[in-house]
Motif scaffolding. Structure first.
Motif, PDB file in Angstrom:
ATOM      1  N   GLY A   1      40.530 -20.037  -4.015  1.00  0.00           N
ATOM      2  CA  GLY A   1      40.290 -19.060  -3.345  1.00  0.00           C
ATOM      3  C   GLY A   1      38.944 -18.121  -4.098  1.00  0.00           C
ATOM      4  N   ALA A   2      38.681 -17.055  -3.393  1.00  0.00           N
ATOM      5  CA  ALA A   2      37.573 -16.363  -3.770  1.00  0.00           C
ATOM      6  C   ALA A   2      36.317 -16.966  -4.145  1.00  0.00           C
ATOM      7  CB  ALA A   2      37.898 -15.498  -5.048  1.00  0.00           C
ATOM      8  N   VAL A   3      35.814 -17.793  -2.969  1.00  0.00           N
ATOM      9  CA  VAL A   3      34.636 -18.598  -3.064  1.00  0.00           C
ATOM     10  C   VAL A   3      33.631 -17.789  -2.322  1.00  0.00           C
ATOM     11  CG1 VAL A   3      33.610 -20.772  -2.267  1.00  0.00           C
ATOM     12  CG2 VAL A   3      35.937 -20.720  -3.022  1.00  0.00           C
ATOM     13  N   VAL A   4      32.541 -17.937  -2.997  1.00  0.00           N
ATOM     14  CA  VAL A   4      31.244 -17.196  -2.170  1.00  0.00           C
ATOM     15  C   VAL A   4      30.170 -18.096  -2.279  1.00  0.00           C
ATOM     16  CG1 VAL A   4      29.405 -15.448  -2.777  1.00  0.00           C
ATOM     17  CG2 VAL A   4      31.534 -14.928  -3.459  1.00  0.00           C
ATOM     18  N   SER A   5      29.415 -18.252  -0.921  1.00  0.00           N
ATOM     19  CA  SER A   5      28.490 -19.425  -0.918  1.00  0.00           C
ATOM     20  C   SER A   5      27.165 -18.522  -0.567  1.00  0.00           C
ATOM     21  CB  SER A   5      28.782 -19.994   0.172  1.00  0.00           C
ATOM     22  OG  SER A   5      28.600 -19.359   1.445  1.00  0.00           O
ATOM     23  N   GLN A   6      26.054 -19.203  -0.967  1.00  0.00           N
ATOM     24  CA  GLN A   6      24.755 -18.724  -0.678  1.00  0.00           C
ATOM     25  C   GLN A   6      23.999 -19.817   0.082  1.00  0.00           C
ATOM     26  OE1 GLN A   6      24.068 -16.521  -5.105  1.00  0.00           O
ATOM     27  NE2 GLN A   6      22.202 -16.482  -3.782  1.00  0.00           N
ATOM     28  N   HIS A   7      23.148 -19.298   0.794  1.00  0.00           N
ATOM     29  CA  HIS A   7      22.111 -20.094   1.793  1.00  0.00           C
ATOM     30  C   HIS A   7      20.880 -19.521   2.013  1.00  0.00           C
ATOM     31  CE1 HIS A   7      21.147 -22.979   4.477  1.00  0.00           C
ATOM     32  NE2 HIS A   7      20.623 -22.182   5.376  1.00  0.00           N
ATOM     33  N   CYS A  23      24.482 -14.401   1.768  1.00  0.00           N
ATOM     34  CA  CYS A  23      25.673 -14.494   0.922  1.00  0.00           C
ATOM     35  C   CYS A  23      26.901 -14.261   1.358  1.00  0.00           C
ATOM     36  CB  CYS A  23      25.659 -13.329  -0.136  1.00  0.00           C
ATOM     37  SG  CYS A  23      26.888 -13.415  -1.310  1.00  0.00           S
ATOM     38  N   ARG A  24      27.922 -15.163   1.629  1.00  0.00           N
ATOM     39  CA  ARG A  24      29.077 -15.210   2.295  1.00  0.00           C
ATOM     40  C   ARG A  24      29.947 -15.349   1.388  1.00  0.00           C
ATOM     41  NH1 ARG A  24      27.972 -15.983   7.889  1.00  0.00           N
ATOM     42  NH2 ARG A  24      26.265 -16.878   8.363  1.00  0.00           N
ATOM     43  N   SER A  25      31.257 -14.671   1.910  1.00  0.00           N
ATOM     44  CA  SER A  25      32.787 -14.742   1.191  1.00  0.00           C
ATOM     45  C   SER A  25      33.244 -15.721   2.072  1.00  0.00           C
ATOM     46  CB  SER A  25      33.197 -13.247   0.882  1.00  0.00           C
ATOM     47  OG  SER A  25      33.402 -12.455   2.236  1.00  0.00           O
ATOM     48  N   SER A  90      12.004 -16.433  -8.434  1.00  0.00           N
ATOM     49  CA  SER A  90      13.213 -15.962  -9.374  1.00  0.00           C
ATOM     50  C   SER A  90      14.509 -16.874  -8.860  1.00  0.00           C
ATOM     51  CB  SER A  90      13.358 -14.640  -9.421  1.00  0.00           C
ATOM     52  OG  SER A  90      14.358 -14.320 -10.346  1.00  0.00           O
ATOM     53  N   PHE A  91      15.790 -16.513  -9.545  1.00  0.00           N
ATOM     54  CA  PHE A  91      16.948 -16.903  -9.118  1.00  0.00           C
ATOM     55  C   PHE A  91      17.529 -15.870  -8.617  1.00  0.00           C
ATOM     56  CE2 PHE A  91      19.801 -20.388  -8.808  1.00  0.00           C
ATOM     57  CZ  PHE A  91      20.966 -20.291  -9.526  1.00  0.00           C
ATOM     58  N   TYR A  92      17.993 -15.949  -7.146  1.00  0.00           N
ATOM     59  CA  TYR A  92      18.722 -14.690  -6.820  1.00  0.00           C
ATOM     60  C   TYR A  92      20.100 -14.950  -6.602  1.00  0.00           C
ATOM     61  CZ  TYR A  92      14.122 -12.664  -5.838  1.00  0.00           C
ATOM     62  OH  TYR A  92      12.803 -12.344  -6.144  1.00  0.00           O
ATOM     63  N   ILE A  93      21.030 -13.954  -7.098  1.00  0.00           N
ATOM     64  CA  ILE A  93      22.434 -14.561  -7.140  1.00  0.00           C
ATOM     65  C   ILE A  93      23.297 -13.174  -6.394  1.00  0.00           C
ATOM     66  CG2 ILE A  93      24.429 -14.991  -8.661  1.00  0.00           C
ATOM     67  CD1 ILE A  93      22.434 -15.854 -10.858  1.00  0.00           C
ATOM     68  N   CYS A  94      24.294 -13.694  -5.690  1.00  0.00           N
ATOM     69  CA  CYS A  94      25.185 -12.538  -5.140  1.00  0.00           C
ATOM     70  C   CYS A  94      26.453 -12.721  -5.596  1.00  0.00           C
ATOM     71  CB  CYS A  94      24.743 -12.742  -3.573  1.00  0.00           C
ATOM     72  SG  CYS A  94      26.015 -13.843  -2.946  1.00  0.00           S
ATOM     73  N   SER A  95      27.179 -11.717  -5.482  1.00  0.00           N
ATOM     74  CA  SER A  95      28.584 -11.472  -5.818  1.00  0.00           C
ATOM     75  C   SER A  95      29.448 -10.499  -4.668  1.00  0.00           C
ATOM     76  CB  SER A  95      28.794 -11.025  -7.331  1.00  0.00           C
ATOM     77  OG  SER A  95      28.580  -9.566  -7.357  1.00  0.00           O
ATOM     78  N   PHE A 109      31.083 -14.777  -7.972  1.00  0.00           N
ATOM     79  CA  PHE A 109      29.500 -14.914  -8.011  1.00  0.00           C
ATOM     80  C   PHE A 109      29.462 -16.252  -6.967  1.00  0.00           C
ATOM     81  CE2 PHE A 109      27.300 -12.225 -10.770  1.00  0.00           C
ATOM     82  CZ  PHE A 109      28.342 -11.543 -11.244  1.00  0.00           C
ATOM     83  N   GLY A 110      27.952 -16.153  -6.233  1.00  0.00           N
ATOM     84  CA  GLY A 110      27.769 -17.192  -5.403  1.00  0.00           C
ATOM     85  C   GLY A 110      26.929 -18.160  -6.603  1.00  0.00           C
TER      86      GLY A 110
END
Lengths: 118, 112
Positions: A1-7, A23-25, A90-95, A109-110
């Motif tokens: 569980g608790a998966v975050v994706s980025q696209h 950024c999607r949960s 840059s590297f962009y990261i979401c959480s 974190f994604g």
């Protein structure tokens, strides 16, 4: 569980254009999402905190008109880099924070999005 | 253009050794601390956390020690493996601000 994706996972764009990162949960609802930027060999720097249904809170020095954040649903936040320039590469990261958890400081974190502006 | 980045401290160990990665945090009001592992091109991966009312917490092959007197945090990895090679970040959280502040990071290189 608790998966975050980025696209997307990586994107190349030309200088002056805009690019949107999602950024999607995937399996939980996130009232709060965070956007970070990470330059090579550096740490993660918080850009903004995104709350569902309200305006994002930007960290000092981050231009809100350049980095547009929209958190329209409990599972999706988007970051749009407007009029991108090479220095935005840059590297962009979401959480995302799971609203059902009592531990409000837990963030998931994604995988990050690599942006290259040519 | 290319940004000028900080040079990440590097810890080189042999496979099977124990590794200790250190972190100094800045805010004495921080009440929660987390260690993350980040492999190249990926997002941070949670390793272990500790609250400020504790001074030690153990997980599988990892131990976190917290010394609030000197605002120091360490991550101990037992029997280090090549798969542990990554950059490790500590992060601190202040309940009042509900956001994480990341440390500068340490690169761990494990040679077989």
């Amino acid at each position: 569980g608790a998966v975050v994706s980025q696209h997307p996972s990586w994107v190349i764009c030309k200088s002056g254009t805009s690019v949107k990162i999602e950024c999607r949960s995937l399996d939980f609802q996130a009232t709060t999402m965070f956007w970070y930027r990470q330059f090579p060999k550096q740490s993660l720097m918080l850009m903004a905190t995104s709350n569902e249904g309200s305006k994002a809170t930007y960290e000092q020095g981050v231009e809100k008109d350049k980095f547009l954040i929209n958190h329209a649903s409990l599972t999706l936040s988007t970051l749009t880099v407007t009029s991108a320039h090479p220095e935005d590469s840059s590297f962009y990261i979401c959480s995302a924070r799971d609203q059902t958890r009592a531990l409000l400081y837990e963030q998931y974190f994604g995988p990050g999005t690599r942006l290259t502006v040519t | 253009g290319e940004s000028v980045g900080l040079h990440l401290p590097t810890l080189s160990v042999q496979e099977g050794d124990n590794s200790i990665i250190n972190c100094a945090y800045s805010n004495s009001a921080s009440d929660y601390f987390i260690w993350y592992k980040q492999e190249s091109g990926k997002g941070p991966q949670f390793i272990i956390d500790i609250r400020s009312n504790m001074d030690k917490r153990q997980g599988q092959r990892v131990t976190v020690l917290l010394n609030k007197t000197v605002k120091h945090l360490s991550l101990q990895i037992a029997a280090t493996q090549p798969g542990d090679s990554a950059v490790y970040f500590c992060a601190e959280n202040n309940t009042g601000f509900q956001k994480l502040v990341f440390g500068t990071g340490t690169r761990l290189l494990v040679s077989p």
